[in-house]
Design an enzyme around this catalytic site. Structure first.
Site, PDB file in Angstrom:
ATOM      1  CG  HIS A   1       2.698  19.336  19.692  1.00 26.89           C
ATOM      2  ND1 HIS A   1       4.059  19.378  19.558  1.00 26.89           N
ATOM      3  CD2 HIS A   1       2.198  19.119  18.443  1.00 26.89           C
ATOM      4  CE1 HIS A   1       4.384  19.218  18.280  1.00 26.89           C
ATOM      5  NE2 HIS A   1       3.269  19.044  17.587  1.00 26.89           N
TER       6      HIS A   1
ATOM      7  CG  ASN B   1       7.148  16.874  19.526  1.00 29.83           C
ATOM      8  OD1 ASN B   1       6.956  16.646  20.716  1.00 29.83           O
ATOM      9  ND2 ASN B   1       7.666  18.007  19.100  1.00 29.83           N
TER      10      ASN B   1
ATOM     11  CB  THR C   1      -7.992 -17.469   5.400  1.00 26.83           C
ATOM     12  OG1 THR C   1      -9.423 -17.394   5.342  1.00 26.83           O
ATOM     13  CG2 THR C   1      -7.400 -16.963   4.094  1.00 26.83           C
ATOM     14  CG  ASP C   2     -11.936 -21.702   9.151  1.00 21.52           C
ATOM     15  OD1 ASP C   2     -12.307 -20.811   9.941  1.00 21.52           O
ATOM     16  OD2 ASP C   2     -12.080 -22.919   9.374  1.00 21.52           O
TER      17      ASP C   2
ATOM     18  CB  VAL D   1      11.676  14.533  18.594  1.00 24.81           C
ATOM     19  CG1 VAL D   1      11.249  13.062  18.519  1.00 24.81           C
ATOM     20  CG2 VAL D   1      10.732  15.300  19.512  1.00 24.81           C
ATOM     21  CD  GLN D   2      13.650  16.091  14.392  1.00 20.63           C
ATOM     22  OE1 GLN D   2      13.620  16.528  15.554  1.00 20.63           O
ATOM     23  NE2 GLN D   2      12.857  16.545  13.441  1.00 20.63           N
TER      24      GLN D   2
ATOM     25  CG  PHE E   1      12.642  22.499  18.329  1.00 16.53           C
ATOM     26  CD1 PHE E   1      13.596  21.656  17.775  1.00 16.53           C
ATOM     27  CD2 PHE E   1      11.693  23.062  17.482  1.00 16.53           C
ATOM     28  CE1 PHE E   1      13.618  21.376  16.421  1.00 16.53           C
ATOM     29  CE2 PHE E   1      11.697  22.791  16.131  1.00 16.53           C
ATOM     30  CZ  PHE E   1      12.665  21.945  15.590  1.00 16.53           C
TER      31      PHE E   1
ATOM     32  NE  ARG F   1      10.784  20.361  22.888  1.00 13.89           N
ATOM     33  CZ  ARG F   1      10.675  20.028  21.606  1.00 13.89           C
ATOM     34  NH1 ARG F   1       9.744  20.599  20.858  1.00 13.89           N
ATOM     35  NH2 ARG F   1      11.493  19.135  21.068  1.00 13.89           N
TER      36      ARG F   1
ATOM     37  CE  LYS G   1      -9.615 -16.228   9.186  1.00 17.41           C
ATOM     38  NZ  LYS G   1     -10.729 -16.418   8.242  1.00 17.41           N
TER      39      LYS G   1
END
Length: 313
Positions: A270, A268, A67-68, A241-242, A169, A186, A21
């Site tokens: 922008h 990232n 599932t109920d 970012v890496q 970068f 940036r 569920k």
């Protein structure tokens, strides 16, 4: 990869099945002495691996846990939690219930996302029963096997972070399709999704102190945020970012020995410099690190996992 108990041979073919569920929404309020209230809001997903092959191959539903029934169990177990409970502890409670209560269930997988309801302050005083929605969702995944094996992971989704400088970068690969200029200045913005796995493999390995999972979650979140931003005045430079993602994951593993692996996904998002000019007016808007066009379509997608040598990702 499927769990070991998920695949069976039926009529000469490998067969794997599970049922459950999803998006069972439940809120639980605890009223403490003195009038202070506490609330959690969870979205619960349950998946059971069980011996109900007959339902698929011979029209026999006798071993299916409806599932109920799973949905109702969520509300019943929430009611049973008379003390304030972490999202991880509730997921463990549910998973252990399904593997112990039903003979045919061999493995239970419970995933829960908790909304970040935070107590508000009015006139500098914490409000007894007033809350506002914060950033990010606290998540967990618990896998419980009838044998007693237990895997617990925690995480955070939708943690929005942004810094207006100390990001660049440069020196990336260039070819005939590359148009992106290099920069040392940036905006860096992202929406962090993180998950980490604990090293204990049974219920007995979990620390017994109340609030353990909630405290660890808040501490891990703080390490992630502090690493991203750096010191409050000067910050810390991010060459990509890496690089920042790796530093965040590494610091989590360094700080928390009980965590065996961590996975981060950091798109990232922008913020593009705005320059507007015409033939008659060359500087309608001249970009000076001040006016940007925010956009997340398209955006860069960066993710990685870091684990100890003994970890099973």
């Amino acid at each position: 990869m499927a769990p070991d108990d998920a695949v069976v041979v039926v009529n000469g073919l490998n067969f794997e099945q599970r049922h459950g569920k999803e998006r069972v929404r439940v809120a639980r309020v605890w009223r403490a002495k003195g009038g202070r209230h506490f609330i959690v809001e969870w979205s619960v997903g349950i998946s059971l691996l069980s011996d109900c092959v007959a339902a698929y191959v011979s029209d026999d539903n006798s071993d299916i846990v409806a599932t109920d029934t799973m949905k109702n169990t969520v509300y019943a177990k929430a009611k049973e939690c008379s003390d304030q409970t972490s999202v991880e502890d509730f997921a463990i409670l549910l998973a252990k219930h399904f593997t112990s209560y039903y003979n045919q269930v061999t493995t239970a997988i419970v995933k829960i996302a908790e909304k970040s309801w935070e107590r508000v302050s009015v006139n500098g005083q914490p409000h007894n029963h007033g809350f506002k929605l914060g950033s990010g969702k606290h998540t967990t995944e618990v896998i419980s096997k009838k044998s007693g094996v237990l895997q617990v992971s925690s995480g955070i989704e939708g943690l929005s972070l942004l810094k207006t400088t100390q990001s660049g970068f440069e020196r990336f690969h260039r070819d005939k399709y590359t148009a992106l200029p290099e920069t040392r200045e940036r905006i860096l913005a992202t929406e962090v999704s993180a998950s980490w796995r604990y090293s204990f493999e049974s219920l007995y390995g979990i620390p017994k102190n109340q609030g353990y999972f909630t405290e660890t979650y808040l501490d891990v979140k703080k390490v992630l945020v502090d690493t991203f931003f750096g010191p409050p005045k000067e910050g810390v430079y991010s060459p990509s970012v890496q690089y920042t993602l790796y530093e965040m994951a590494k610091n989590v593993l360094s700080r928390f020995q009980v965590i065996s692996s961590v996975k981060l996904k950091m798109p990232n998002l922008h913020f593009l410099p705005v320059n507007i000019s015409t033939k008659d007016n060359q500087s309608i808007v001249k970009f000076e690190d001040d006016v940007y066009l925010p956009t997340d379509e398209p955006h860069g997608s960066i993710e990685a996992s870091l684990s100890r040598f003994t970890s099973k990702l």
